[in-house]
Design a protein around this motif. Structure first.
Motif, PDB file in Angstrom:
ATOM      1  N   ALA A   1       0.845  -1.266   0.152  1.00  0.00           N
ATOM      2  CA  ALA A   1       0.035   0.070   0.030  1.00  0.00           C
ATOM      3  C   ALA A   1       0.909   1.301  -0.018  1.00  0.00           C
ATOM      4  CB  ALA A   1      -0.867   0.031   1.270  1.00  0.00           C
ATOM      5  N   ALA A   2       2.093   1.384   0.873  1.00  0.00           N
ATOM      6  CA  ALA A   2       2.713   2.413   0.752  1.00  0.00           C
ATOM      7  C   ALA A   2       3.373   2.644  -0.672  1.00  0.00           C
ATOM      8  CB  ALA A   2       3.685   2.472   1.837  1.00  0.00           C
ATOM      9  N   LEU A   3       3.864   1.645  -1.205  1.00  0.00           N
ATOM     10  CA  LEU A   3       4.636   1.686  -2.617  1.00  0.00           C
ATOM     11  C   LEU A   3       3.774   2.137  -3.615  1.00  0.00           C
ATOM     12  CD1 LEU A   3       6.580  -1.561  -2.752  1.00  0.00           C
ATOM     13  CD2 LEU A   3       7.691   0.716  -2.111  1.00  0.00           C
ATOM     14  N   LEU A   4       2.315   1.567  -3.638  1.00  0.00           N
ATOM     15  CA  LEU A   4       1.177   2.262  -4.268  1.00  0.00           C
ATOM     16  C   LEU A   4       0.983   3.762  -4.462  1.00  0.00           C
ATOM     17  CD1 LEU A   4      -0.939  -0.748  -4.450  1.00  0.00           C
ATOM     18  CD2 LEU A   4       0.080  -0.147  -6.251  1.00  0.00           C
ATOM     19  N   ASP A   5       1.178   4.115  -3.150  1.00  0.00           N
ATOM     20  CA  ASP A   5       0.695   5.527  -2.572  1.00  0.00           C
ATOM     21  C   ASP A   5       2.024   6.678  -2.777  1.00  0.00           C
ATOM     22  OD1 ASP A   5      -1.555   5.048  -1.808  1.00  0.00           O
ATOM     23  OD2 ASP A   5      -0.955   4.872   0.635  1.00  0.00           O
ATOM     24  N   GLY A   6       3.028   5.810  -3.497  1.00  0.00           N
ATOM     25  CA  GLY A   6       4.240   6.710  -4.094  1.00  0.00           C
ATOM     26  C   GLY A   6       5.398   6.899  -3.110  1.00  0.00           C
ATOM     27  N   CYS A   7       5.406   5.829  -2.123  1.00  0.00           N
ATOM     28  CA  CYS A   7       6.602   5.747  -1.172  1.00  0.00           C
ATOM     29  C   CYS A   7       7.790   5.325  -1.723  1.00  0.00           C
ATOM     30  CB  CYS A   7       6.029   5.453   0.169  1.00  0.00           C
ATOM     31  SG  CYS A   7       7.296   5.676   1.596  1.00  0.00           S
ATOM     32  N   THR A   8       8.951   5.791  -1.548  1.00  0.00           N
ATOM     33  CA  THR A   8      10.078   4.927  -1.919  1.00  0.00           C
ATOM     34  C   THR A   8      10.257   3.771  -0.978  1.00  0.00           C
ATOM     35  OG1 THR A   8      11.644   6.507  -0.621  1.00  0.00           O
ATOM     36  CG2 THR A   8      10.932   7.188  -2.695  1.00  0.00           C
ATOM     37  N   ASP A   9      11.428   2.898  -1.511  1.00  0.00           N
ATOM     38  CA  ASP A   9      11.839   1.768  -0.747  1.00  0.00           C
ATOM     39  C   ASP A   9      12.339   2.358   0.849  1.00  0.00           C
ATOM     40  OD1 ASP A   9      10.822  -0.022  -2.501  1.00  0.00           O
ATOM     41  OD2 ASP A   9      12.963  -0.011  -3.459  1.00  0.00           O
TER      42      ASP A   9
END
Length: 305
Positions: free
Chosen positions: A188-196
């Motif tokens: 979910a965090a990656l889909l929201d645009g958060c980097t690794d």
């Protein structure tokens, strides 16, 4: 029929006895065993504490020491506190423990998070290489040469940097990320645009507090008790940690008493016990604050996988 009726009566009898008494003989055995085991574990430390504050005249009488007899005598602690090197060595031990623990947790958590991503190419190889070093090491001489080439010899940082990664704690954190952290949060965090990196510091680390706290305390104990690095790689007394300072003071204490008419072993024992308490008490004080995280962190991180 008779055997079935007999079994029913016996079963009913056993259940009624447990209901009446509230326990059985197995419960009594476990309870007594735990008490005896706790006393066996606690009494040695209690004995050391009592002996370190017992007047020497009372100590040499021997016997079972349950309480300081003849009053409380703090002469051994005063002798240690009065030395000029005590404050410096205490500061070195505290500072290296704090800095090394923070660095170790950061390195271990970051590396464990990266290696837990088995879908990334090369992570399995890196994981195998790290675990390989758990069983096979280069030895002391190559390690000494490596530290010399890196400029760490006779340096404060030789007690901090080399211990930044403990493979056992790395495995605990890796298993925690692999099996205990919900994958949906990361996705979910990656889909929201958060980097690794953002996922690691904003998502993974906050929800990994039990494992991180457990590993941090393990690291703190290791770094606090470490005096081998100072013995091998530091030749300046001004850079000695507390444990090495107390060790040298005990040898000096024995040498000072070697010419007296008293028994060298007995006369030096209370001083040694005071040194043991000073080396152990600071790190023991941290346990009550982190104990609640131990079971959750270790069980979720180490047992799984």
């Amino acid at each position: 029929m008779r055997s079935n009726n007999s079994l029913r009566r016996n079963g009913k009898y056993r259940r009624s006895m447990r209901q009446i008494l509230g326990f059985n003989f197995y419960d009594v055995f476990v309870f007594l065993f735990c008490i005896v085991f706790a006393l066996v574990c606690v009494y040695p430390m209690w004995y050391v504490l009592v002996a370190s504050v017992t007047p020497y005249e009372e100590y040499i009488k021997g016997g079972l020491m349950l309480w300081p007899t003849g009053g409380v005598d703090l002469q051994y602690y005063k002798a240690i506190f009065s030395t000029k090197s005590f404050t410096n060595s205490m500061w070195i031990s505290v500072s290296k423990t704090v800095i090394a623990t923070v660095l170790s947790v950061l390195v271990t958590a970051s590396m464990a998070y990266g290696v837990s991503k088995v879908h990334v190419k090369g992570m399995k190889v890196i994981n195998a290489l790290v675990v390989f070093n758990l069983f096979f090491t280069g030895g002391l001489i190559p390690q000494y040469i490596l530290y010399q080439n890196l400029g760490l010899l006779r340096n404060y940082w030789v007690m901090v940097i080399p211990g930044a990664l403990n493979i056992t704690y790395f495995i605990i954190m890796r298993n925690y990320y692999s099996y205990s952290v919900p994958k949906s949060l990361e996705e979910a965090a990656l889909l929201d645009g958060c980097t690794d990196i953002g996922v690691l510091f904003r998502i993974m680390l906050p929800i990994s507090k039990p494992a991180i706290t457990t590993v941090a305390l393990f690291y703190a104990v290791d770094h606090w008790n470490d005096f081998f690095s100072a013995i091998m790689y530091i030749n300046s007394r001004a850079k000695w940690p507390l444990q090495l300072f107390l060790r040298s003071m005990l040898f000096e204490n024995d040498a000072a008493y070697s010419g007296s008419g008293e028994s060298l072993f007995l006369l030096g024992q209370p001083m040694k016990m005071a040194a043991v308490m000073l080396a152990v008490i600071p790190i023991m004080c941290a346990y009550p604050f982190f104990q609640k995280y131990f079971t959750k962190g270790v069980m979720m991180g180490a047992v799984k996988g």
